[in-house]
Design a protein around this motif. Structure first.
Motif: not given
Length: 389
Positions: A82-95, A99-108
């Protein structure tokens, strides 16, 4: 395990740190087979990124083999490459749902700190400050990947590590920079910065239909690589960038301008870049936005300014009067990598691009501290460093 750790300005060390462990059912642990030093890591190396702590493991361009999977992760299995994106994203939140994965509301988990500086917090990032989660980075032998059922992309065996590693950051970031320009056939795109992201942006602009790309830098090796892609080059230490772009566009300006430099513009590039450096050194400013000012002035009326260079705080003396009166559009983001991955992997498989062209230096984790210095000082023709743990 061995890892590269930060201990202050220009103080990177390869040392032993605890092995990562599964902490959540959606986690995965990967054995790192390749990682890279990113240009934005040099901001950390230079000591300008806030909320770093001594001993932090850094790095956010990483790939490898899955060696352990959390109980709730149904997307990966042991042995997956696998290649790992530098942005960590939950896949389920509003953002993430938009498709705005770098704005994830849950991973920071450090969102409250980020909100004090930026108003709202982006998602978490690997190996990049305790404003962005304080996650251990991937310049290491092993990496814990949170929400690993959303982020990592499986890559086929017939592609080498070096062909796909940059799906983690610089290829999606360079592609996004060009994508933001809404390129039409016949367009002229001007790009400031011919480092790794700028090189990807040059090739992406051509892939998306640009007729001409103008590349601005001063490092000979970078300019040569830009010319190899078909770009017209401007050495900003030898020519007036604004006047040259005016000449090339018959006085209209570039259809879109990409800032792939960010906060550490060359100090000697102009009077305003020298003033920016003085302000930062005397704590009267946080960033050095010379390139952004120039991009605004060089963009045609109703054109687009695309910003992918890293800025951290408050920018001074930005010509908003020019932007407003001439109808400019600004597009910028930390790249929502997951949004771009399927399309970019397809382009690599189809032979439209081989991102490994940008690699100039290779080494081990033990070589990392010296290679950071080489990259920072642009010695030995260094454009991009890949490390093999």
């Amino acid at each position: 395990m061995k890892a590269l750790t930060w201990h202050g300005k220009a103080d990177m060390r390869c040392e032993s740190v605890p092995d990562p462990t599964i902490q959540d059912g959606r986690d995965a642990i990967i054995k790192v087979t390749a990682c890279a030093i990113c240009g934005s890591d040099l901001h950390i190396y230079g000591g300008i990124i806030p909320e770093m702590r001594s001993g932090d493991v850094i790095g956010h361009e990483t790939m490898g083999e899955v060696v352990e999977v959390g109980k709730d992760n149904k997307a990966l299995k042991v042995g997956d490459r696998v290649v790992v994106p530098f942005t960590i994203s939950c896949g389920e939140c509003f953002f993430c749902r938009r498709g705005f994965f770098s704005g994830c509301e849950r991973t920071n988990p450090d969102a409250a700190k980020a909100e004090k500086l930026w108003g709202h917090a982006p998602g978490g990032l690997f190996g990049y400050s305790h404003l962005l989660g304080g996650y251990a980075g991937g310049q290491a032998e092993y990496l814990r990947v949170p929400f690993a059922d959303v982020g990592p992309i499986k890559v086929p065996d017939h592609l080498t590590d070096e062909q796909v590693l940059f799906l983690s950051d610089i290829f999606p970031t360079g592609f996004m920079a060009a994508d933001f320009c809404n390129i039409q056939n016949g367009d002229t795109i001007a790009i400031w910065g011919c480092g790794p992201v700028g090189q990807m942006a040059i090739r992406s602009a051509f892939m998306l239909g640009a007729e001409r790309v103008i590349a601005v830098d001063t490092v000979p090796e970078r300019l040569e690589l830009a010319r190899a892609a078909g770009a017209i080059t401007i050495d900003f230490m030898e020519e007036d960038v604004y006047e040259r772009i005016q000449d090339l566009t018959r006085g209209r300006g570039a259809d879109a301008c990409i800032d792939a430099v960010g906060t550490e513009a060359e100090t000697m590039a102009s009077a305003d870049s020298m003033l920016d450096r003085i302000k930062v050194a005397t704590f009267m400013g946080t960033d050095r936005p010379h390139v952004l000012r120039q991009a605004i002035h060089c963009c045609r009326n109703f054109g687009t300014v695309s910003i992918v260079g890293v800025y951290g705080g408050f920018l001074d003396k930005i010509p908003m009067g020019s932007a407003i009166n001439r109808g400019l559009t600004f597009r910028m983001a930390q790249t929502p990598v997951q949004h771009y991955l399927p399309d970019l992997l397809r382009r690599i498989e189809e032979g439209q691009i081989d991102p490994s062209f940008v690699i100039t230096h290779r080494g081990t984790l033990e070589d990392g501290p010296e290679l950071y210095k080489t990259f920072r000082e642009k010695k030995d023709g260094c454009i991009k460093v890949v490390l093999k743990p």
